[in-house]
Design a protein around this motif. Sequence first.
Motif, short mmCIF file in Angstrom:
data_model
loop_
_atom_site.label_atom_id
_atom_site.label_comp_id
_atom_site.label_asym_id
_atom_site.label_seq_id
_atom_site.Cartn_x
_atom_site.Cartn_y
_atom_site.Cartn_z
N HIS A 1 0.83 -1.20 0.00
CA HIS A 1 0.00 0.00 0.00
C HIS A 1 0.87 1.26 0.00
O HIS A 1 0.53 2.25 -0.66
CB HIS A 1 -0.92 0.01 1.22
CG HIS A 1 -2.01 1.04 1.12
ND1 HIS A 1 -3.22 0.80 0.54
CD2 HIS A 1 -2.03 2.35 1.50
CE1 HIS A 1 -3.96 1.89 0.57
NE2 HIS A 1 -3.26 2.85 1.15
N GLU B 1 -4.26 9.57 -2.50
CA GLU B 1 -4.85 9.05 -1.27
C GLU B 1 -5.19 10.17 -0.28
O GLU B 1 -4.39 11.10 -0.07
CB GLU B 1 -3.92 8.04 -0.60
CG GLU B 1 -4.53 7.41 0.65
CD GLU B 1 -3.85 6.14 1.08
OE1 GLU B 1 -4.40 5.44 1.94
OE2 GLU B 1 -2.76 5.83 0.55
N MET C 1 -2.38 5.20 -5.83
CA MET C 1 -2.96 4.61 -4.61
C MET C 1 -3.54 3.24 -4.90
O MET C 1 -4.11 3.00 -5.97
CB MET C 1 -4.07 5.53 -4.07
CG MET C 1 -4.80 4.99 -2.85
SD MET C 1 -6.29 5.94 -2.49
CE MET C 1 -6.96 4.98 -1.13
N ALA D 1 -6.42 1.80 -4.42
CA ALA D 1 -7.80 2.14 -4.08
C ALA D 1 -8.79 1.06 -4.48
O ALA D 1 -9.99 1.25 -4.38
CB ALA D 1 -8.17 3.45 -4.76
N CYS D 2 -8.26 -0.09 -4.95
CA CYS D 2 -9.15 -1.20 -5.34
C CYS D 2 -8.82 -2.48 -4.59
O CYS D 2 -9.34 -3.54 -4.90
CB CYS D 2 -9.06 -1.42 -6.85
SG CYS D 2 -10.46 -2.34 -7.54
N ARG E 1 -16.16 3.57 2.41
CA ARG E 1 -14.85 3.59 1.76
C ARG E 1 -14.94 2.76 0.48
O ARG E 1 -14.42 1.65 0.40
CB ARG E 1 -13.78 3.01 2.70
CG ARG E 1 -13.56 3.81 3.97
CD ARG E 1 -12.45 3.19 4.81
NE ARG E 1 -12.12 3.99 5.97
CZ ARG E 1 -12.73 3.91 7.15
NH1 ARG E 1 -13.71 3.04 7.30
NH2 ARG E 1 -12.36 4.67 8.16
N HIS F 1 -12.09 2.52 -5.65
CA HIS F 1 -11.70 3.59 -6.58
C HIS F 1 -11.98 4.98 -6.01
O HIS F 1 -12.24 5.93 -6.77
CB HIS F 1 -12.39 3.41 -7.94
CG HIS F 1 -11.89 2.25 -8.73
ND1 HIS F 1 -11.71 2.28 -10.10
CD2 HIS F 1 -11.52 0.99 -8.36
CE1 HIS F 1 -11.26 1.12 -10.53
NE2 HIS F 1 -11.13 0.31 -9.47
N THR F 2 -11.95 5.12 -4.69
CA THR F 2 -12.07 6.44 -4.07
C THR F 2 -10.81 6.73 -3.26
O THR F 2 -10.11 5.81 -2.84
CB THR F 2 -13.29 6.52 -3.14
OG1 THR F 2 -13.10 5.67 -2.00
CG2 THR F 2 -14.57 6.11 -3.88
N PRO F 3 -10.52 8.01 -2.99
CA PRO F 3 -9.30 8.37 -2.26
C PRO F 3 -9.29 7.91 -0.80
O PRO F 3 -8.25 7.96 -0.15
CB PRO F 3 -9.27 9.90 -2.34
CG PRO F 3 -10.13 10.25 -3.50
CD PRO F 3 -11.20 9.20 -3.53
N PHE G 1 -10.52 4.81 0.20
CA PHE G 1 -10.66 3.36 0.33
C PHE G 1 -9.65 2.81 1.34
O PHE G 1 -8.47 3.17 1.33
CB PHE G 1 -10.47 2.66 -1.01
CG PHE G 1 -10.49 1.16 -0.88
CD1 PHE G 1 -11.68 0.47 -0.73
CD2 PHE G 1 -9.31 0.42 -0.87
CE1 PHE G 1 -11.71 -0.90 -0.58
CE2 PHE G 1 -9.32 -0.96 -0.73
CZ PHE G 1 -10.53 -1.62 -0.58
N ASP G 2 -10.12 1.93 2.21
CA ASP G 2 -9.28 1.21 3.16
C ASP G 2 -10.06 -0.01 3.60
O ASP G 2 -11.22 -0.18 3.22
CB ASP G 2 -8.90 2.10 4.34
CG ASP G 2 -7.60 1.66 5.03
OD1 ASP G 2 -7.06 0.60 4.64
OD2 ASP G 2 -7.15 2.35 5.95
#
Length: 406
Positions: free
Chosen positions: A28, A90, A104, A106-107, A368, A371-373, A375-376
Amino acid sequence: MTRVDSVAIARRAKELLPRLIKWRRFFHEYPELSFQEEKTAARIVEILKDIQGMEIRTRVGGTGVIASLSKGEGACIALRADMDALPISEANDVPYRSRHPGVMHACGHDAHVAILLGAACLLGERWADDPWCGEVRFLFQPAEECGGADGLSGAPLMIREGALEGVEGVVALHMHPGLPQGAIQVYDGPAMASTDFFYGSVQGTGGHGAYPHLGVDPTWLLLPVLQALHGIVSRRVSPMDPAAVSIGQINGGSAENVIPEEVRVKGTIRSYDPAVRKRLIQEVKRAFSLTVPLGGDYHLQVEPGEPVLMNHPAINHRIVTVVQDLFPDFPIHRAPFGMGGEDFSHMTALVPGAMFFLGCAKPDGVSRELHTPVFDLDENCLADGAAILAETALRFLQDPKLEGKT
């Protein structure tokens, strides 16, 4: 395999969790875009080299890694994880935040890789002593998110270089931030959409903004085209058929007082059925052709993307049985995964296979999405995924026949 054996592998996966978290956070922190996964692949190889009996092949389909554990004569099952990140900045304030500006995971591909490494460790620990034979092949795939200059993403490129030769079943998983940790989603048959992309231009003559009557305005020509495009799914395709036609980009013009000669349009076409896919492409062409009787013209290019993701019912049955034995309290959701595309579909088009979605939502109620900033994930899901993949592979080697559950 007895339930006692299954519980043991789940317990061992839990013991490996600190290591899985460490690996996931490394990936990550150092995300890499499609076909650039050099450091990711190098770290994967370092970890795999510590597993006794592991054979490793690198630079497959670009930066891909294929590893295998094999013993005697028997079946062959492949487990796949994708490695690439996305061009997203991110927004999470966490110690393992991306160190690469504008890139990032993000997926959840960082989690996919850590989980597959965990499954490899679990199988490696048991390989020498357990009595079954066959091969488990670990596919660390580049470029799921983006194709190269030839339009091909990582899955077809790895297939071209022999990733599925001799493989009788293939399994993958995907993070699901809409489900809590401790749940999965499966679906038999078409579970994710085919993806096609269109690149069109509406052509007029352009002219002075003060004298629009002296030329043909492509922004005016675009109006019926947009109306027709947006009406395809609601009026030209049966409401019983999953489908989507979406416009992602419109560009044209260079100054306030100049009517452009051309307006460019980009979009995507999604469907679950080959016949519907063909109909959607025809209707997109029909929409752009509306410019001709109005005195304009058009150019349209449709590029095929991924096929429909087809999940084999018998492979899904194996996965569900494993989850029920390892984690009896896990809810199992049965529904299609949506209109997104997934290049794992190239693999399931050639070999019986299935992808399942693994719940990963944190328990704090914060959305979250993929594909968003922001996401976790709840990292406890890493042990869940590793155990499920490892156990599914072992059971497939014991009984590779798929008859009776199709």
